[in-house]
Motif scaffolding. Structure first.
Motif, PDB file in Angstrom:
ATOM      1  N   LEU A 263       0.829  -1.203   0.000  1.00 50.47           N
ATOM      2  CA  LEU A 263       0.000   0.000   0.000  1.00 50.47           C
ATOM      3  C   LEU A 263       0.869   1.261   0.000  1.00 50.47           C
ATOM      4  O   LEU A 263       0.653   2.183  -0.788  1.00 50.47           O
ATOM      5  CB  LEU A 263      -0.924  -0.013   1.224  1.00 50.47           C
ATOM      6  N   ILE A 264       1.871   1.291   0.878  1.00 53.31           N
ATOM      7  CA  ILE A 264       2.728   2.472   0.988  1.00 53.31           C
ATOM      8  C   ILE A 264       3.520   2.683  -0.303  1.00 53.31           C
ATOM      9  O   ILE A 264       3.739   3.818  -0.744  1.00 53.31           O
ATOM     10  CB  ILE A 264       3.675   2.331   2.200  1.00 53.31           C
ATOM     11  N   LEU A 271       1.790  12.984  -0.823  1.00 54.09           N
ATOM     12  CA  LEU A 271       0.947  12.511   0.268  1.00 54.09           C
ATOM     13  C   LEU A 271       1.798  11.981   1.419  1.00 54.09           C
ATOM     14  O   LEU A 271       1.461  12.175   2.592  1.00 54.09           O
ATOM     15  CB  LEU A 271       0.009  11.415  -0.249  1.00 54.09           C
ATOM     16  N   CYS A 272       2.902  11.341   1.095  1.00 56.24           N
ATOM     17  CA  CYS A 272       3.820  10.844   2.128  1.00 56.24           C
ATOM     18  C   CYS A 272       4.402  11.998   2.945  1.00 56.24           C
ATOM     19  O   CYS A 272       4.484  11.925   4.175  1.00 56.24           O
ATOM     20  CB  CYS A 272       4.957  10.038   1.487  1.00 56.24           C
ATOM     21  N   ARG A 273       4.810  13.042   2.250  1.00 55.72           N
ATOM     22  CA  ARG A 273       5.395  14.203   2.945  1.00 55.72           C
ATOM     23  C   ARG A 273       4.369  14.870   3.860  1.00 55.72           C
ATOM     24  O   ARG A 273       4.695  15.275   4.984  1.00 55.72           O
ATOM     25  CB  ARG A 273       5.916  15.208   1.920  1.00 55.72           C
ATOM     26  N   ILE A 274       3.136  14.995   3.390  1.00 52.49           N
ATOM     27  CA  ILE A 274       2.083  15.594   4.214  1.00 52.49           C
ATOM     28  C   ILE A 274       1.864  14.772   5.475  1.00 52.49           C
ATOM     29  O   ILE A 274       1.734  15.311   6.584  1.00 52.49           O
ATOM     30  CB  ILE A 274       0.765  15.700   3.400  1.00 52.49           C
ATOM     31  N   LYS A 345       4.756   2.888  13.487  1.00 51.64           N
ATOM     32  CA  LYS A 345       5.231   1.828  12.590  1.00 51.64           C
ATOM     33  C   LYS A 345       5.022   2.236  11.134  1.00 51.64           C
ATOM     34  O   LYS A 345       5.927   2.089  10.294  1.00 51.64           O
ATOM     35  CB  LYS A 345       4.480   0.530  12.891  1.00 51.64           C
ATOM     36  N   ILE A 346       3.837   2.751  10.824  1.00 48.97           N
ATOM     37  CA  ILE A 346       3.558   3.176   9.452  1.00 48.97           C
ATOM     38  C   ILE A 346       4.461   4.335   9.063  1.00 48.97           C
ATOM     39  O   ILE A 346       4.975   4.401   7.943  1.00 48.97           O
ATOM     40  CB  ILE A 346       2.075   3.556   9.297  1.00 48.97           C
ATOM     41  N   ALA A 347       4.682   5.245   9.999  1.00 51.15           N
ATOM     42  CA  ALA A 347       5.531   6.404   9.724  1.00 51.15           C
ATOM     43  C   ALA A 347       6.959   5.977   9.381  1.00 51.15           C
ATOM     44  O   ALA A 347       7.576   6.521   8.462  1.00 51.15           O
ATOM     45  CB  ALA A 347       5.531   7.349  10.927  1.00 51.15           C
ATOM     46  N   LEU A 348       7.486   5.001  10.117  1.00 50.07           N
ATOM     47  CA  LEU A 348       8.830   4.507   9.822  1.00 50.07           C
ATOM     48  C   LEU A 348       8.902   3.931   8.402  1.00 50.07           C
ATOM     49  O   LEU A 348       9.882   4.147   7.673  1.00 50.07           O
ATOM     50  CB  LEU A 348       9.239   3.430  10.829  1.00 50.07           C
ATOM     51  N   MET A 349       7.867   3.205   8.012  1.00 48.42           N
ATOM     52  CA  MET A 349       7.840   2.614   6.671  1.00 48.42           C
ATOM     53  C   MET A 349       7.735   3.702   5.607  1.00 48.42           C
ATOM     54  O   MET A 349       8.386   3.621   4.550  1.00 48.42           O
ATOM     55  CB  MET A 349       6.681   1.626   6.555  1.00 48.42           C
ATOM     56  N   VAL A 350       6.936   4.727   5.864  1.00 47.17           N
ATOM     57  CA  VAL A 350       6.798   5.828   4.906  1.00 47.17           C
ATOM     58  C   VAL A 350       8.124   6.568   4.756  1.00 47.17           C
ATOM     59  O   VAL A 350       8.523   6.942   3.652  1.00 47.17           O
ATOM     60  CB  VAL A 350       5.675   6.795   5.344  1.00 47.17           C
ATOM     61  N   VAL A 351       8.826   6.768   5.868  1.00 48.58           N
ATOM     62  CA  VAL A 351      10.129   7.441   5.816  1.00 48.58           C
ATOM     63  C   VAL A 351      11.122   6.633   4.975  1.00 48.58           C
ATOM     64  O   VAL A 351      11.856   7.184   4.154  1.00 48.58           O
ATOM     65  CB  VAL A 351      10.684   7.658   7.242  1.00 48.58           C
TER      66      VAL A 351
END
Length: 362
Positions: A263-264, A271-274, A345-351
Protein backbone atom coordinates in the motif's frame (compact mmCIF):
# COMPACT_ATOMS: atom_id res chain seq x y z
CA UNK A 1 25.90 -18.60 -32.33
CA UNK A 2 27.52 -21.82 -31.22
CA UNK A 3 30.87 -21.19 -29.51
CA UNK A 4 34.27 -22.51 -30.55
CA UNK A 5 34.56 -24.23 -27.15
CA UNK A 6 31.43 -26.29 -27.86
CA UNK A 7 32.70 -27.20 -31.33
CA UNK A 8 36.11 -28.17 -29.93
CA UNK A 9 34.56 -30.33 -27.23
CA UNK A 10 32.35 -32.09 -29.79
CA UNK A 11 35.12 -33.00 -32.25
CA UNK A 12 37.51 -33.99 -29.45
CA UNK A 13 34.95 -36.51 -28.18
CA UNK A 14 34.61 -37.96 -31.70
CA UNK A 15 38.40 -38.09 -32.04
CA UNK A 16 38.67 -39.98 -28.73
CA UNK A 17 36.21 -42.60 -30.02
CA UNK A 18 37.34 -42.94 -33.64
CA UNK A 19 41.02 -41.85 -33.59
CA UNK A 20 40.27 -39.72 -36.67
CA UNK A 21 41.58 -36.14 -36.64
CA UNK A 22 38.97 -33.44 -37.29
CA UNK A 23 39.12 -29.70 -37.78
CA UNK A 24 36.48 -27.02 -38.29
CA UNK A 25 37.06 -23.85 -40.31
CA UNK A 26 35.14 -20.63 -40.76
CA UNK A 27 34.33 -19.21 -44.19
CA UNK A 28 37.42 -16.98 -44.16
CA UNK A 29 39.71 -19.99 -43.88
CA UNK A 30 40.53 -19.56 -40.18
CA UNK A 31 40.58 -22.59 -37.93
CA UNK A 32 37.76 -22.62 -35.33
CA UNK A 33 38.72 -25.86 -33.58
CA UNK A 34 41.00 -28.82 -34.37
CA UNK A 35 42.13 -32.06 -32.78
CA UNK A 36 45.63 -31.77 -34.27
CA UNK A 37 48.16 -28.95 -34.45
CA UNK A 38 49.31 -29.00 -38.08
CA UNK A 39 46.00 -28.21 -39.74
CA UNK A 40 47.21 -27.14 -43.18
CA UNK A 41 44.25 -26.28 -45.40
CA UNK A 42 44.67 -22.96 -47.20
CA UNK A 43 42.03 -20.25 -47.13
CA UNK A 44 41.89 -20.51 -50.94
CA UNK A 45 40.81 -24.16 -50.76
CA UNK A 46 38.13 -23.29 -48.20
CA UNK A 47 36.80 -20.42 -50.32
CA UNK A 48 36.77 -22.58 -53.47
CA UNK A 49 34.90 -25.38 -51.72
CA UNK A 50 32.35 -23.04 -50.10
CA UNK A 51 31.51 -21.52 -53.47
CA UNK A 52 31.12 -24.91 -55.16
CA UNK A 53 27.72 -26.67 -55.36
CA UNK A 54 29.12 -29.85 -53.77
CA UNK A 55 28.39 -30.73 -50.14
CA UNK A 56 31.68 -32.63 -49.81
CA UNK A 57 35.03 -32.79 -51.53
CA UNK A 58 38.19 -34.88 -51.18
CA UNK A 59 41.56 -33.13 -51.51
CA UNK A 60 44.39 -35.54 -50.80
CA UNK A 61 43.83 -36.81 -47.25
CA UNK A 62 41.27 -34.10 -46.50
CA UNK A 63 37.56 -34.89 -46.61
CA UNK A 64 35.95 -31.42 -46.70
CA UNK A 65 32.27 -31.16 -45.79
CA UNK A 66 29.92 -28.21 -45.39
CA UNK A 67 28.22 -27.57 -42.05
CA UNK A 68 24.88 -25.92 -42.79
CA UNK A 69 22.34 -23.85 -40.93
CA UNK A 70 19.26 -24.56 -43.01
CA UNK A 71 20.65 -23.64 -46.48
CA UNK A 72 23.49 -21.37 -45.37
CA UNK A 73 27.06 -22.62 -44.98
CA UNK A 74 28.42 -21.75 -41.52
CA UNK A 75 31.57 -23.88 -41.27
CA UNK A 76 33.69 -26.35 -43.19
CA UNK A 77 34.67 -29.61 -41.51
CA UNK A 78 37.81 -31.49 -42.44
CA UNK A 79 38.09 -35.21 -41.62
CA UNK A 80 41.75 -36.11 -42.15
CA UNK A 81 42.38 -39.57 -43.59
CA UNK A 82 42.03 -41.60 -46.78
CA UNK A 83 39.69 -44.39 -45.69
CA UNK A 84 35.95 -44.75 -46.18
CA UNK A 85 35.57 -44.80 -42.40
CA UNK A 86 37.10 -41.33 -42.27
CA UNK A 87 34.44 -40.02 -44.63
CA UNK A 88 31.64 -41.64 -42.62
CA UNK A 89 33.03 -40.21 -39.39
CA UNK A 90 33.11 -36.79 -41.03
CA UNK A 91 29.44 -37.09 -41.99
CA UNK A 92 28.60 -38.03 -38.40
CA UNK A 93 30.54 -35.01 -37.13
CA UNK A 94 28.72 -32.70 -39.56
CA UNK A 95 25.36 -34.09 -38.42
CA UNK A 96 26.25 -33.58 -34.78
CA UNK A 97 27.43 -30.01 -35.35
CA UNK A 98 24.29 -29.14 -37.30
CA UNK A 99 22.10 -30.46 -34.49
CA UNK A 100 24.12 -28.40 -32.01
CA UNK A 101 23.69 -25.30 -34.17
CA UNK A 102 19.90 -25.80 -34.25
CA UNK A 103 19.82 -26.34 -30.46
CA UNK A 104 21.87 -23.21 -29.73
CA UNK A 105 19.89 -21.17 -32.22
CA UNK A 106 16.64 -22.32 -30.62
CA UNK A 107 18.03 -21.47 -27.20
CA UNK A 108 18.90 -17.96 -28.37
CA UNK A 109 15.49 -17.55 -30.01
CA UNK A 110 13.79 -18.71 -26.80
CA UNK A 111 15.81 -16.21 -24.78
CA UNK A 112 14.82 -13.42 -27.17
CA UNK A 113 11.20 -14.59 -27.05
CA UNK A 114 10.99 -14.53 -23.25
CA UNK A 115 12.71 -11.14 -23.03
CA UNK A 116 10.10 -9.61 -25.34
CA UNK A 117 7.32 -11.48 -23.56
CA UNK A 118 8.35 -10.14 -20.14
CA UNK A 119 8.57 -6.57 -21.44
CA UNK A 120 5.18 -6.74 -23.21
CA UNK A 121 6.81 -6.16 -26.58
CA UNK A 122 4.69 -8.76 -28.42
CA UNK A 123 1.19 -8.94 -29.80
CA UNK A 124 -1.00 -11.77 -28.55
CA UNK A 125 -1.02 -13.51 -31.93
CA UNK A 126 2.80 -13.34 -32.10
CA UNK A 127 3.09 -14.90 -28.65
CA UNK A 128 1.16 -17.98 -29.70
CA UNK A 129 2.79 -18.28 -33.13
CA UNK A 130 6.35 -18.01 -31.83
CA UNK A 131 5.64 -20.26 -28.86
CA UNK A 132 4.45 -22.96 -31.25
CA UNK A 133 7.61 -22.62 -33.37
CA UNK A 134 9.85 -22.78 -30.30
CA UNK A 135 7.95 -25.74 -28.78
CA UNK A 136 6.96 -23.75 -25.68
CA UNK A 137 3.82 -24.89 -23.88
CA UNK A 138 1.18 -22.14 -23.92
CA UNK A 139 -1.16 -23.44 -21.20
CA UNK A 140 1.10 -24.22 -18.26
CA UNK A 141 1.25 -22.97 -14.67
CA UNK A 142 4.25 -20.68 -14.23
CA UNK A 143 5.70 -18.13 -11.81
CA UNK A 144 8.49 -15.61 -12.31
CA UNK A 145 11.42 -15.34 -9.89
CA UNK A 146 13.68 -12.30 -9.85
CA UNK A 147 17.19 -12.92 -8.49
CA UNK A 148 19.20 -9.80 -7.70
CA UNK A 149 22.94 -9.84 -7.05
CA UNK A 150 25.93 -7.59 -7.72
CA UNK A 151 26.00 -6.43 -11.36
CA UNK A 152 29.45 -7.85 -12.00
CA UNK A 153 28.27 -11.26 -10.73
CA UNK A 154 25.13 -11.56 -12.85
CA UNK A 155 26.79 -13.96 -15.29
CA UNK A 156 27.86 -16.23 -12.41
CA UNK A 157 24.32 -16.15 -11.01
CA UNK A 158 22.83 -17.02 -14.42
CA UNK A 159 25.30 -19.87 -14.86
CA UNK A 160 24.50 -21.24 -11.42
CA UNK A 161 20.75 -21.07 -12.07
CA UNK A 162 21.21 -22.90 -15.37
CA UNK A 163 22.75 -25.71 -13.36
CA UNK A 164 19.81 -25.80 -10.95
CA UNK A 165 16.96 -25.55 -13.45
CA UNK A 166 16.49 -27.13 -16.88
CA UNK A 167 14.58 -26.05 -19.97
CA UNK A 168 13.78 -29.72 -20.52
CA UNK A 169 11.18 -29.47 -17.75
CA UNK A 170 9.93 -26.05 -18.87
CA UNK A 171 12.17 -23.75 -16.80
CA UNK A 172 13.90 -20.82 -18.51
CA UNK A 173 16.64 -18.43 -17.39
CA UNK A 174 16.91 -14.97 -18.96
CA UNK A 175 17.55 -11.31 -18.13
CA UNK A 176 16.20 -7.97 -19.31
CA UNK A 177 18.69 -5.68 -17.56
CA UNK A 178 22.03 -5.77 -15.72
CA UNK A 179 20.60 -5.75 -12.22
CA UNK A 180 18.96 -9.16 -11.98
CA UNK A 181 18.50 -12.63 -13.45
CA UNK A 182 15.02 -14.00 -14.20
CA UNK A 183 13.79 -17.55 -13.67
CA UNK A 184 10.52 -18.52 -15.35
CA UNK A 185 9.53 -21.65 -13.43
CA UNK A 186 6.98 -24.13 -14.71
CA UNK A 187 4.90 -25.76 -11.98
CA UNK A 188 3.02 -29.02 -11.75
CA UNK A 189 -0.68 -28.83 -10.72
CA UNK A 190 -0.09 -29.65 -7.03
CA UNK A 191 2.62 -27.00 -6.52
CA UNK A 192 1.35 -23.85 -4.80
CA UNK A 193 2.87 -20.82 -3.04
CA UNK A 194 4.49 -22.90 -0.31
CA UNK A 195 6.53 -24.57 -3.06
CA UNK A 196 7.50 -21.17 -4.51
CA UNK A 197 8.79 -20.09 -1.12
CA UNK A 198 10.85 -23.28 -0.85
CA UNK A 199 12.36 -22.68 -4.29
CA UNK A 200 13.22 -19.05 -3.46
CA UNK A 201 14.89 -19.98 -0.17
CA UNK A 202 16.77 -22.83 -1.86
CA UNK A 203 18.16 -20.38 -4.44
CA UNK A 204 19.31 -18.02 -1.68
CA UNK A 205 20.93 -20.81 0.36
CA UNK A 206 22.57 -22.62 -2.57
CA UNK A 207 24.02 -19.48 -4.09
CA UNK A 208 25.34 -18.34 -0.74
CA UNK A 209 26.92 -21.68 0.22
CA UNK A 210 28.17 -22.98 -3.13
CA UNK A 211 28.73 -19.87 -5.25
CA UNK A 212 29.42 -17.36 -2.44
CA UNK A 213 26.82 -15.02 -3.93
CA UNK A 214 24.71 -12.78 -1.73
CA UNK A 215 21.35 -12.61 -3.50
CA UNK A 216 17.83 -11.36 -2.89
CA UNK A 217 14.92 -13.24 -4.45
CA UNK A 218 11.37 -12.11 -5.19
CA UNK A 219 8.55 -13.89 -6.99
CA UNK A 220 5.16 -13.03 -8.47
CA UNK A 221 1.87 -14.89 -8.50
CA UNK A 222 1.20 -18.17 -10.31
CA UNK A 223 -0.28 -17.68 -13.79
CA UNK A 224 -1.91 -20.27 -16.03
CA UNK A 225 -1.25 -18.84 -19.50
CA UNK A 226 1.95 -17.86 -21.30
CA UNK A 227 0.55 -14.40 -22.07
CA UNK A 228 0.30 -13.72 -18.31
CA UNK A 229 3.99 -14.35 -17.59
CA UNK A 230 4.71 -10.60 -17.92
CA UNK A 231 2.16 -9.98 -15.15
CA UNK A 232 4.03 -12.32 -12.79
CA UNK A 233 7.31 -10.58 -13.76
CA UNK A 234 5.92 -7.12 -12.89
CA UNK A 235 4.67 -8.49 -9.57
CA UNK A 236 8.08 -10.00 -8.80
CA UNK A 237 9.71 -6.67 -9.63
CA UNK A 238 7.40 -4.84 -7.23
CA UNK A 239 8.00 -7.48 -4.56
CA UNK A 240 11.76 -7.01 -4.93
CA UNK A 241 11.49 -3.24 -4.49
CA UNK A 242 9.06 -3.47 -1.57
CA UNK A 243 11.24 -6.08 0.12
CA UNK A 244 14.35 -3.91 -0.14
CA UNK A 245 12.55 -0.83 1.18
CA UNK A 246 10.47 -2.22 4.03
CA UNK A 247 11.81 -5.68 4.85
CA UNK A 248 15.55 -5.31 4.27
CA UNK A 249 16.38 -8.13 6.68
CA UNK A 250 14.50 -10.67 4.52
CA UNK A 251 16.19 -12.30 1.52
CA UNK A 252 12.93 -13.57 0.00
CA UNK A 253 9.92 -11.43 -0.93
CA UNK A 254 6.61 -12.73 -2.26
CA UNK A 255 4.11 -10.52 -4.05
CA UNK A 256 1.17 -12.18 -2.32
CA UNK A 257 2.55 -11.45 1.18
CA UNK A 258 3.74 -7.82 0.91
CA UNK A 259 1.26 -6.58 3.50
CA UNK A 260 1.10 -2.86 4.22
CA UNK A 261 4.34 -2.33 2.29
CA UNK A 262 2.39 -2.83 -0.95
CA UNK A 263 0.00 0.00 0.00
CA UNK A 264 2.73 2.47 0.99
CA UNK A 265 4.75 1.67 -2.15
CA UNK A 266 1.90 2.98 -4.30
CA UNK A 267 1.39 6.24 -2.40
CA UNK A 268 2.35 9.50 -4.17
CA UNK A 269 5.38 11.22 -2.63
CA UNK A 270 3.45 14.43 -1.84
CA UNK A 271 0.95 12.51 0.27
CA UNK A 272 3.82 10.84 2.13
CA UNK A 273 5.40 14.20 2.95
CA UNK A 274 2.08 15.59 4.21
CA UNK A 275 1.61 12.55 6.46
CA UNK A 276 5.13 12.74 7.93
CA UNK A 277 4.89 16.49 8.56
CA UNK A 278 1.50 16.05 10.20
CA UNK A 279 2.80 13.39 12.59
CA UNK A 280 6.35 14.49 13.31
CA UNK A 281 6.91 17.94 11.91
CA UNK A 282 10.66 18.36 11.38
CA UNK A 283 11.64 15.53 13.78
CA UNK A 284 11.60 12.66 11.29
CA UNK A 285 11.88 9.15 12.83
CA UNK A 286 14.63 8.12 10.40
CA UNK A 287 16.96 10.53 12.18
CA UNK A 288 16.70 8.62 15.49
CA UNK A 289 19.85 6.96 16.78
CA UNK A 290 20.48 3.26 16.17
CA UNK A 291 19.88 2.26 19.81
CA UNK A 292 16.42 3.85 19.82
CA UNK A 293 15.45 2.28 16.50
CA UNK A 294 16.62 -1.15 17.70
CA UNK A 295 14.57 -0.73 20.87
CA UNK A 296 11.47 0.27 18.89
CA UNK A 297 11.75 -2.62 16.42
CA UNK A 298 12.24 -5.17 19.17
CA UNK A 299 9.30 -3.69 21.11
CA UNK A 300 7.08 -4.11 18.02
CA UNK A 301 8.36 -7.67 17.46
CA UNK A 302 7.23 -8.56 20.98
CA UNK A 303 3.74 -7.09 20.53
CA UNK A 304 4.37 -4.09 22.83
CA UNK A 305 5.37 -6.37 25.72
CA UNK A 306 7.76 -4.36 27.95
CA UNK A 307 8.97 -7.30 30.05
CA UNK A 308 9.80 -9.58 27.10
CA UNK A 309 11.47 -6.74 25.19
CA UNK A 310 13.70 -5.76 28.12
CA UNK A 311 14.67 -9.42 28.55
CA UNK A 312 15.66 -9.83 24.91
CA UNK A 313 17.56 -6.54 24.87
CA UNK A 314 19.33 -7.45 28.14
CA UNK A 315 18.31 -4.15 29.74
CA UNK A 316 16.44 -3.35 32.92
CA UNK A 317 12.70 -2.79 32.54
CA UNK A 318 13.07 0.78 33.85
CA UNK A 319 15.74 1.48 31.21
CA UNK A 320 13.35 0.37 28.47
CA UNK A 321 10.52 2.48 29.90
CA UNK A 322 12.88 5.48 30.02
CA UNK A 323 13.75 5.03 26.32
CA UNK A 324 10.05 4.79 25.37
CA UNK A 325 9.18 7.90 27.40
CA UNK A 326 12.11 9.77 25.86
CA UNK A 327 10.75 8.88 22.41
CA UNK A 328 7.30 10.10 23.47
CA UNK A 329 8.74 13.44 24.50
CA UNK A 330 10.43 13.94 21.10
CA UNK A 331 7.62 12.66 18.86
CA UNK A 332 4.45 13.01 20.89
CA UNK A 333 3.66 9.30 20.42
CA UNK A 334 3.47 6.73 23.23
CA UNK A 335 4.23 3.46 21.47
CA UNK A 336 2.97 1.50 24.48
CA UNK A 337 -0.54 2.22 23.18
CA UNK A 338 -1.77 0.39 20.10
CA UNK A 339 -2.89 3.46 18.13
CA UNK A 340 0.37 5.37 18.61
CA UNK A 341 2.41 2.22 17.95
CA UNK A 342 0.53 1.66 14.68
CA UNK A 343 1.03 5.29 13.64
CA UNK A 344 4.73 5.13 14.44
CA UNK A 345 5.23 1.83 12.59
CA UNK A 346 3.56 3.18 9.45
CA UNK A 347 5.53 6.40 9.72
CA UNK A 348 8.83 4.51 9.82
CA UNK A 349 7.84 2.61 6.67
CA UNK A 350 6.80 5.83 4.91
CA UNK A 351 10.13 7.44 5.82
CA UNK A 352 12.01 4.46 4.36
CA UNK A 353 9.94 4.75 1.20
CA UNK A 354 10.71 8.47 0.90
CA UNK A 355 14.42 7.76 1.28
CA UNK A 356 14.17 5.16 -1.48
CA UNK A 357 12.49 7.65 -3.82
CA UNK A 358 15.12 10.26 -3.01
CA UNK A 359 17.89 7.78 -3.84
CA UNK A 360 16.34 7.18 -7.28
CA UNK A 361 16.54 10.88 -8.07
CA UNK A 362 20.29 10.76 -7.69
Amino acid sequence: MISSQVIRSSIEELKAISKVNLSVWDLEGKVVAATFEDADITSGLIAGFVNSPADSQVIGEHHLMKVLDEEDVLFVLDAKGSSEETYMLGRIAVSQLQHLIVAYKERYDRNNFFQNLLLDNMLLVDIYNRAKKLHIEVSARRAVFLIETDKEKDSAAAEFLNGMFSSQVGDYITAVDESSVILIKELVPEEEYERLDQIANTIVDMMNMEAMLNVRVAYGTIVGELKEVSKSYKEAKMALDVGKIFYAEKKVSAYNTLGIGRLIYQLPINLCRIFINEIFGSNIPGELDEETLTTINKFFENNLNVSETSRQLFVHRNTLVYRIEKLEMSTGLDIRTFEDALTFKIALMVVNYMKYLDSLEY
